[in-house]
Design an enzyme around this catalytic site. Structure first.
Site: not given
Ligand code: S3P
Length: 431
Positions: A316, A343, A389
């Site tokens: 991540d 993801k 992210r």
């Protein structure tokens, strides 16, 4: 859609930040507490949208949950106390919610339908529905159970020994949660060890789980006792603040309460290899999880090669590592990271395309990316594509770019880091 414009920092970042609760651990705390018989208290819960989706789903299954900011109280009635939901369980953007819930629902004698947002609708579920079917679960979805909506009618399960082709804690956790309800023993083997929060936390709830290097094993028929859970700060969120301080000249920032679980701390290893100046203080345990306070100073960084068993320990953090690599001397190679493609977005594509737009020298590979630095980022427009992210990584580029960076879709950041811009602006001295 929200937009945020980030201008170059006029001075070094300075001050302290309290890192918000760990997302993976917050999900598990609510989920496992819902399976226990009695009252569990949780401190330091992440009020991010993903974890709120887990609370909403467990409420629809009949669990009483009170949430007051980062304090959560869950009154569970045991696994058998869960009841058939009268509506679809909406897991929002959260892969952890949908995949772990499938493991729970596979053993329960009622019907449920799980779905999420447009990103979840594209993400592979067969990696979980496959082993659950081997355990006798009745489970289906689009593409023979690979895509949402997923329908489950739970029932009697049998224990299996499963060799997962991917190192995934979501797969491992779902199979272990089904194993908890199955006849006999269930074992999950992985190509590399994935994050072990499930194994650690199940023990806090009184469940016996055996683990070794790359496998975990559970005996069916165990029940969960209530517990008190303290959630440490999320190292995946800390990674963005570490990155910010490392790349803005003249910075010194202290991060309180960062989780440093050895199955999650690959970023620390990489930062050390890159030459980052980070010191640890006050190393301690928050429940079963190691934590420390970190002080980070701007550092001259060098390029590194990252692959193999390190990847699941920092998967991540790759968007943040890519930003760091644009400022590091030499070439950074990220390989063996095909999992990035499944993801919240295809993070090989989104990281490479967005960083390229801001002036980075970056190239996509089938299993990762190659980045050459140091480069002076130009700035411009970037998009999160709904991926928290990616939004944060692009925002960090604005701190050092010649021209401001405008990031579209910044609302996605609330998935894991509510208050991200407030904290960043405070460190910049601009609020
Ligand atoms: C998570 C596991 C990882 C990680 C995700 C959270 C978890 O996913 O990327 O953000 O909480 O178990 P995979 O299990 O797909 O590797």
């Amino acid at each position: 859609m929200q937009k945020e414009t980030i201008v170059k920092a006029k001075q070094g970042l300075a001050g302290t930040v309290e890192i918000p609760g760990d997302k993976s651990i917050s999900h598990r705390a609510v989920l496992f507490a819902s399976l226990a018989d009695g009252v569990t208290t949780i401190k330091g819960f992440l009020e991010g949208e993903d974890c709120l989706s887990t609370i909403a789903c467990m409420r629809k299954l009949g669990v009483v949950i009170e949430q007051n900011g980062t304090d959560v109280t869950v009154t569970g009635k045991g696994l058998q106390g869960l009841r058939e939901p009268d509506d679809v369980l909406d897991t929002g953007n959260s892969g952890t919610t949908i995949r772990l819930l499938m493991g729970v629902l596979a053993g329960l004698p009622f019907s449920s339908v799980l779905k999420g947002d447009a990103s979840i609708a594209k993400r592979p579920m067969a990696r979980v529905t496959g082993p659950l079917k081997m355990m006798n679960a009745r489970i289906d979805g689009r593409q023979f159970g690979d895509l949402t909506p997923i329908h489950i009618r739970g029932g009697e399960l049998r224990g299996i020994t499963y060799y997962s082709p991917v190192a995934s804690a979501q797969v491992k956790s779902a199979v272990l949660l089904a194993g908890l309800q199955a006849q006999g023993v269930t074992t999950v083997n992985e190509p590399h060890k994935s994050r072990d929060h499930t194994e650690r936390m199940l023990r806090s709830f009184g469940v016996e789980v055996e683990t070794d290097d790359d496998s975990a094993r559970i005996m069916g028929g165990q029940t969960l006792d209530p517990a008190h859970i303290e959630v440490p700060g999320d190292i995946s969120s800390a990674a963005f603040m570490l990155t910010a301080a490392l790349i803005v000249p003249g910075s010194k920032v202290k991060l309180f309460n960062t989780g440093l679980n050895p199955t999650r701390d690959g970023i620390m290893e990489v930062l050390e290899m890159m030459g980052a100046n980070i010191t640890r203080e006050n190393e301690r345990l928050a429940g079963d999880e190691p934590v420390a306070d970190l002080t980070v100073k701007t550092s001259e960084l060098k390029g590194v090669t990252i692959g193999g068993g390190l990847i699941p320990r920092l998967i991540d953090e790759i968007p943040a590592i890519a930003v760091l690599a644009t400022q590091a001397h030499g070439t950074t190679v990220i390989k063996d990271a095909e999992e990035l493609k499944v993801k919240e977005t295809n993070r090989i594509d989104t990281v490479v395309n967005q960083l390229k737009k801001l002036g980075a020298d970056i190239e996509a590979k089938d299993d990762g990316m190659v980045i050459r630095g140091p480069i002076s980022l130009t700035g411009g427009n970037a998009d999160s594509f709904g991926d928290h992210r990616i939004g944060m990584a692009m925002a960090l580029c604005g701190l050092i770019s010649e021209e401001p960076v405008t990031v579209s879709g910044t609302e996605a950041i609330a998935v894991s880091y509510p208050g991200f811009f407030d904290q960043l602006n405070r460190l910049k001295g601009s609020s």
